[in-house]
Write a protein that holds these residues in place. Structure first.
Motif, PDB file in Angstrom:
ATOM      1  N   PHE A 171       0.841  -1.196   0.000  1.00 26.69           N
ATOM      2  CA  PHE A 171       0.000   0.000   0.000  1.00 26.69           C
ATOM      3  C   PHE A 171       0.885   1.258   0.000  1.00 26.69           C
ATOM      4  N   LEU A 175       1.399   4.242  -2.891  1.00 28.63           N
ATOM      5  CA  LEU A 175       1.248   5.682  -2.633  1.00 28.63           C
ATOM      6  C   LEU A 175       2.443   6.461  -3.168  1.00 28.63           C
ATOM      7  N   MET A 178       2.221   6.887  -6.837  1.00 25.64           N
ATOM      8  CA  MET A 178       1.206   7.876  -7.198  1.00 25.64           C
ATOM      9  C   MET A 178       1.735   9.291  -7.021  1.00 25.64           C
ATOM     10  N   MET A 179       2.534   9.478  -5.963  1.00 24.29           N
ATOM     11  CA  MET A 179       3.056  10.814  -5.694  1.00 24.29           C
ATOM     12  C   MET A 179       4.147  11.198  -6.693  1.00 24.29           C
ATOM     13  N   ASP A 229      -6.497  -3.610   9.900  1.00 22.67           N
ATOM     14  CA  ASP A 229      -6.200  -3.046   8.585  1.00 22.67           C
ATOM     15  C   ASP A 229      -5.246  -1.885   8.846  1.00 22.67           C
ATOM     16  N   THR A 231      -3.538  -0.015   7.018  1.00 23.82           N
ATOM     17  CA  THR A 231      -3.605   1.218   6.230  1.00 23.82           C
ATOM     18  C   THR A 231      -4.691   2.144   6.751  1.00 23.82           C
ATOM     19  N   ALA A 232      -5.548   1.606   7.619  1.00 24.35           N
ATOM     20  CA  ALA A 232      -6.586   2.450   8.202  1.00 24.35           C
ATOM     21  C   ALA A 232      -6.139   3.023   9.551  1.00 24.35           C
ATOM     22  N   SER A 233      -4.909   2.739   9.963  1.00 27.58           N
ATOM     23  CA  SER A 233      -4.455   3.207  11.272  1.00 27.58           C
ATOM     24  C   SER A 233      -3.747   4.546  11.132  1.00 27.58           C
ATOM     25  N   PRO A 234      -3.707   5.308  12.227  1.00 24.43           N
ATOM     26  CA  PRO A 234      -3.226   6.677  12.139  1.00 24.43           C
ATOM     27  C   PRO A 234      -1.785   6.787  11.647  1.00 24.43           C
ATOM     28  N   LEU A 236      -0.242   5.818   9.248  1.00 23.03           N
ATOM     29  CA  LEU A 236      -0.061   6.021   7.818  1.00 23.03           C
ATOM     30  C   LEU A 236       0.158   7.495   7.483  1.00 23.03           C
ATOM     31  N   SER A 237      -0.395   8.363   8.316  1.00 18.68           N
ATOM     32  CA  SER A 237      -0.313   9.784   8.007  1.00 18.68           C
ATOM     33  C   SER A 237       1.137  10.267   8.065  1.00 18.68           C
ATOM     34  N   LEU A 240       2.793  11.526   4.841  1.00 21.16           N
ATOM     35  CA  LEU A 240       2.510  12.816   4.186  1.00 21.16           C
ATOM     36  C   LEU A 240       3.715  13.761   4.260  1.00 21.16           C
TER      37      LEU A 240
ATOM     38  N   ARG B 111     -10.924   4.906   9.275  1.00 18.25           N
ATOM     39  CA  ARG B 111     -10.153   5.641   8.266  1.00 18.25           C
ATOM     40  C   ARG B 111     -10.284   7.150   8.427  1.00 18.25           C
ATOM     41  N   ILE B 113      -9.660   8.590  11.099  1.00 19.75           N
ATOM     42  CA  ILE B 113      -8.608   8.999  12.040  1.00 19.75           C
ATOM     43  C   ILE B 113      -7.385   9.541  11.302  1.00 19.75           C
ATOM     44  N   PRO B 114      -6.803   8.805  10.346  1.00 17.88           N
ATOM     45  CA  PRO B 114      -5.708   9.433   9.603  1.00 17.88           C
ATOM     46  C   PRO B 114      -6.146  10.701   8.854  1.00 17.88           C
ATOM     47  N   PRO B 182      -0.487  16.303  -5.529  1.00 19.41           N
ATOM     48  CA  PRO B 182      -0.034  15.049  -4.911  1.00 19.41           C
ATOM     49  C   PRO B 182      -0.306  14.993  -3.405  1.00 19.41           C
ATOM     50  N   ILE B 185      -3.201  12.936  -2.425  1.00 20.42           N
ATOM     51  CA  ILE B 185      -3.243  11.503  -2.721  1.00 20.42           C
ATOM     52  C   ILE B 185      -3.574  10.662  -1.493  1.00 20.42           C
TER      53      ILE B 185
END
Lengths: 240, 240
Positions: A171, A175, A178-179, A229, A231-234, A236-237, A240, B111, B113-114, B182, B185
């Motif tokens: 995942f 990303l 994509m960026m 999951d 990718t649904a956890s914080p 991941l941010s 950015l 989701r 949350i992020p 981007p 994304i």
């Protein structure tokens, strides 16, 4: 010879259960073929083959309906109790999970069709890796079901963490693609959903493992590891 | 007075079925509250409230397990036939669909949350619109179940095309946001999955509608309209 009426009924029940188990194994094997065909289709970008995978899902759906009908007949004719009832319910739940696995395989194939129309990107190899992990999980859990082996089922259940981790890594990789280039966004979006479908196949394999455990032991598998999951956890941010 | 033993058994079966129906309605109402709370959380970007929604999913899961146990007991004690058996099976299937609806609601909240940690984007209003359509579908199909109204169920089943179209439109909108900047994304990827979760809620509402139809008529709803996922169809590649 002990051939009395009661024996006959018991033998028939066992026969029917054996038939049910056989149908479920067959359904499971179909779902694995579908998953493998889907990945093959992604790698070869073959739209016709992809459409074939999508239409083959019908066979799995029909098998599930047959199984549901068999279960209803078995319940109505035999009114099984306790352990027998547990076997029948396990069959019903497992058939539903396999039906979902088939759906996810067909979805992967379906999303490969728009992918065939875009510039090739190297990002599909991560998807194949995920799919191989998922196929192993489904294969192993079917074997555990066939052998009524709760420990083997538990091993599948525990191993799902590997698929989850591979999914999270993939995942993040998507990303970054994509960026890097907006032209990657649409194909990578499809790959994201395909990866998610495969991760869900792993979840259904763990569901089947839980059904086998319950069938064998008569009590639920203690959920030490919650379905996650990542990718649904914080965290991941942080990307950015 | 016709108070004989047979009457007593029949009444008890009806009582148990009524209890089962009541549990399912309660479960369904919980799933709607969860979906509405999830959307509220997305709009307000409230992490604490989001975690509350996620943890409340446990209550729905427990209700499903209670329902499964009730069904097993009902089958074992009453060995219902034909129409009664159909009622019991409908209950079992509908409970499984509601459990999935609850999962999807919790996933939407998770989701969010992020999303709270990224710059606000205007793109969440499309998600609210989808969620409202989905909530209406679940509410209407529950009503159809309560009233054993196959026509009302069919209306829900047919209306799902609206949710599918809204989903496809929103999906395309999110892709354009991603291509514009981007930095959009990662948040838009979460929104894509949230939208997909909501679209799946609609699919489960149609599953429930099919179960109701079968329960009432004893034959399957003819699938004139196949379950579709427009974003997985080739025409999306026109966006490139």
């Amino acid at each position: 010879m002990s051939g009395n009426g009661m024996d006959h009924i018991i033998k028939s029940y066992d026969d029917e259960l054996a038939r049910l188990t056989g149908e479920i194994i067959r359904m499971g094997e179909l779902s694995i073929s579908q998953l493998e065909a889907a990945i093959d289709v992604v790698e070869r970008r073959d739209e016709r083959a992809a459409r074939h995978v999508v239409s083959s899902d019908e066979a799995i759906d029909q098998l599930e309906q047959e199984i549901s009908r068999d279960v209803v007949r078995l319940l109505a004719l035999r009114a099984p109790m306790a352990g027998d009832l547990r076997n029948v319910f396990a069959a019903l739940r497992i058939a539903a999970d396999i039906e979902r696995i088939g759906d996810y395989g067909a979805n992967v194939a379906k999303r490969s069709i728009p992918l065939t129309m875009v510039a090739p990107i190297e990002a599909t190899s991560g998807l194949s890796h995920l799919a191989k992990l998922a196929a192993v999980a489904v294969r192993d859990v079917l074997l555990a079901y066939r052998e009524r082996d709760a420990d083997k089922a538990y091993a599948v259940w525990k191993n799902d963490v590997q698929l989850d981790e591979a999914y999270t890594g993939y995942f993040r990789q998507l990303l970054t693609y994509m960026m890097e280039d907006p032209r990657n966004i649409t194909p990578c979006t499809h790959l994201l959903f395909m990866a998610k479908n495969i991760e869900r196949i792993g979840d259904h394999a763990t569901n089947i493992a839980e059904s086998i455990w319950y069938q064998v032991h008569g009590e639920p598998l203690v959920k030490q590891r919650k379905k996650r999951d990542e990718t649904a956890s914080p965290d991941l941010s942080g990307l950015l």
